[in-house]
Design a protein around this motif. Structure first.
Motif, mmCIF file in Angstrom:
data_model
loop_
_atom_site.group_PDB
_atom_site.id
_atom_site.type_symbol
_atom_site.label_atom_id
_atom_site.label_comp_id
_atom_site.label_asym_id
_atom_site.label_seq_id
_atom_site.Cartn_x
_atom_site.Cartn_y
_atom_site.Cartn_z
ATOM 1 N N ILE A 32 -9.605 -0.601 -2.556
ATOM 2 C CA ILE A 32 -8.792 -0.342 -1.351
ATOM 3 C C ILE A 32 -8.658 1.154 -1.092
ATOM 4 O O ILE A 32 -8.846 1.976 -1.980
ATOM 5 N N THR A 43 -8.276 -7.969 0.289
ATOM 6 C CA THR A 43 -6.948 -7.407 0.570
ATOM 7 C C THR A 43 -6.960 -6.877 1.996
ATOM 8 O O THR A 43 -7.911 -6.202 2.396
ATOM 9 N N PRO A 51 0.231 -4.148 1.999
ATOM 10 C CA PRO A 51 -0.968 -4.884 1.608
ATOM 11 C C PRO A 51 -0.675 -6.359 1.362
ATOM 12 O O PRO A 51 0.438 -6.730 1.000
ATOM 13 N N SER A 66 -2.930 -9.747 -0.389
ATOM 14 C CA SER A 66 -4.215 -10.128 -0.990
ATOM 15 C C SER A 66 -4.401 -11.639 -0.959
ATOM 16 O O SER A 66 -3.424 -12.401 -0.945
ATOM 17 N N VAL A 85 -4.460 -4.712 4.872
ATOM 18 C CA VAL A 85 -3.301 -3.812 4.888
ATOM 19 C C VAL A 85 -2.797 -3.696 6.315
ATOM 20 O O VAL A 85 -3.542 -3.313 7.224
#
Ligand code: FAD
Ligand code: UDP
Length: 388
Positions: A58, A315, A262, A264, A317
């Motif tokens: 990330i 993930t 974030p 996931s 964000v």
């Protein structure tokens, strides 16, 4: 008697692109010693990347899309990394439609609800754009290219949310950096070199540090005020916020901060999303989706589209603009006449500091990209090399 303080030729504050470039050049080209201090617990500044707890690579400080028109900068950084080319593509979500963005012929067709041509789009733009010869702000720069309807749909709301300022109160360069096209080029950026470090930014930064060898001492989680009094040095290179260097003597400079949220997803959770994302292992259909008029975040980024990491999980964000206050990160200098007037006072003061170089996005209060701060560091290094 107390022991003599250790001596370094250079004290460098901040281990982002600008501080690291300086450290690498000074040690390898001048053979001088450097102490590099960084208040965070990692190198790379805002361009830092890492694998999170879910095994996904990330960009924790927002998406960092490397691009440049400068061969000098590509050549310089290529000593420390290989690259993988990326055609950065994004979308805009509005009214239940995923719009092609930046505005191009594909967007125009979505807007009309039928097929069109470059000729028709150019004619439409000529009839709809507001005639402004020298756009003075971010509202005028977009109105002068595409007119009010497209400006209001794609720019006004996003800019208000992102900066908490109306586009007319921001320099033309802010919205002016987004290309407008009448062909079908869907890429978000316009520079001719668009790529990511093949093994990630962290690897690039580690290679820069390794090149410095024993001439570099790196101290993480160290504020420069502590080091500045604990050592002797001949020259200071400062890449932190310029107003904080001068203890805000001309008042605080305005910045815009961000909050990153974030989320996931496992491979199993993603199975249900593949109809939406279009491919297995992804949550959304593009690397970045902007929300100019809906939601309180500006964008959702799924960087895995760009890093090309091969993993079944992902993930995303959500990026929320946030007021800047002490304790938060000053992510964005605010490009506008009123903020430049405050910065001008700090710039004057900075010019009076002997043996001190102010460098990078925060120390020169400029909305600069990674390549631009690297270029600035290479140029400032040439000045330093002529002196030492
Ligand atoms: P920074 O990376 O900010 O490094 C400065 C360092 O100094 C920081 O690590 C900080 O912790 C440290 N520091 C500050 N004060 C002190 C102190 N008192 N003591 C010790 N250390 C201190 N650029 C692009 O090219 N492409 C993009 O797609 C892109 N996307 C971005 C998205 C976001 C959300 C943001 C915020 C920026 C983005 N940028 C992008 C810009 C990019 O982050 C900057 O151009 C680049 O990181 C600037 O490097 P720098 O070294 O000048 O500053
Ligand atoms: N912008 C906008 N709508 C968008 C994308 C960008 O109005 O969908 C404007 C906004 O003011 C933004 C600026 O263009 O701050 C620059 O966008 P960019 O994506 O380059 O910003 P960054 O990645 O630096 O946050």
């Amino acid at each position: 008697m107390s022991a003599a303080k250790p001596h370094f030729d250079f004290l460098i504050v901040g281990a982002g692109f600008s501080g690291l470039t300086m450290a690498e050049r000074i040690t390898t080209q001048l053979g001088k010693t450097c102490l590099l201090v960084e208040k965070r617990n990692h190198i790379g500044g805002n361009a830092h990347d890492r694998i999170n707890d879910h095994g996904v690579l990330i960009h924790p400080y927002g998406p960092h899309y490397f691009r440049t028109n400068s061969q000098r900068i590509v050549d310089y950084l290529s000593q420390f990394t290989k690259w993988h080319p990326v055609d950065y593509e994004i979308r805009v979500s509005d009214g239940g439609v995923l719009w092609q963005f930046p505005i191009n012929l594909n967007t125009f067709e979505q807007f009309l609800g039928r097929t069109s041509t470059t000729d028709e789009m150019e004619k439409w733009l000529a009839e709809n754009r507001t005639p402004i010869a020298n756009p003075a702000n971010s509202e005028e720069v977009i109105l002068s290219q595409v007119g009010r309807a497209l400006y209001e749909k794609f720019f006004e709301g996003y800019t208000l949310k992102q900066w908490n300022r109306h586009p007319r109160d921001l320099d033309a360069s802010v919205c002016g950096r987004i290309p407008i096209r009448t062909n079908r080029d869907n890429r978000y950026l316009q520079e001719n070199f668009q790529a990511l470090p093949a093994d990630g930014y962290e690897s690039l930064f580690r290679n820069m540090i390794a090149a410095c060898g024993d001439l570099l001492t790196l101290e993480l989680e160290t504020d420069f005020r502590k080091s500045a009094t604990a050592i002797r040095y001949d020259h200071l290179i400062y890449t932190g916020p310029v107003d904080s260097f001068f203890e805000h003597c001309h008042g605080p400079l305005p910045y815009r901060s961000l909050r990153f949220e974030p989320e996931s997803f496992t491979a199993t959770q993603l199975k249900e999303r593949s109809e939406i994302s279009g491919k297995q292992g992804f949550w959304q259909s593009a690397m970045q989706i902007n929300y100019p008029n809906e939601e309180s975040f500006t964008r959702i980024v799924e960087i895995k589209h760009a890093t090309r990491q091969d993993c079944p999980q992902t993930t995303i964000v959500r990026e929320y603009p946030d007021a800047f206050e002490p304790g938060k990160e000053p992510y964005y200098p605010i490009p506008a006449p009123d903020t430049q007037a405050i910065y001008a006072k700090y710039r004057e003061l900075a010019a009076t500091q002997a043996n001190t170089t102010f460098l990078g996005r925060l120390a020169t209060y400029r909305y600069y990209n990674m390549d631009q701060v690297t270029g600035m560091a290479l140029t400032k290094f040439d000045h330093i090399a002529a002196k030492y």
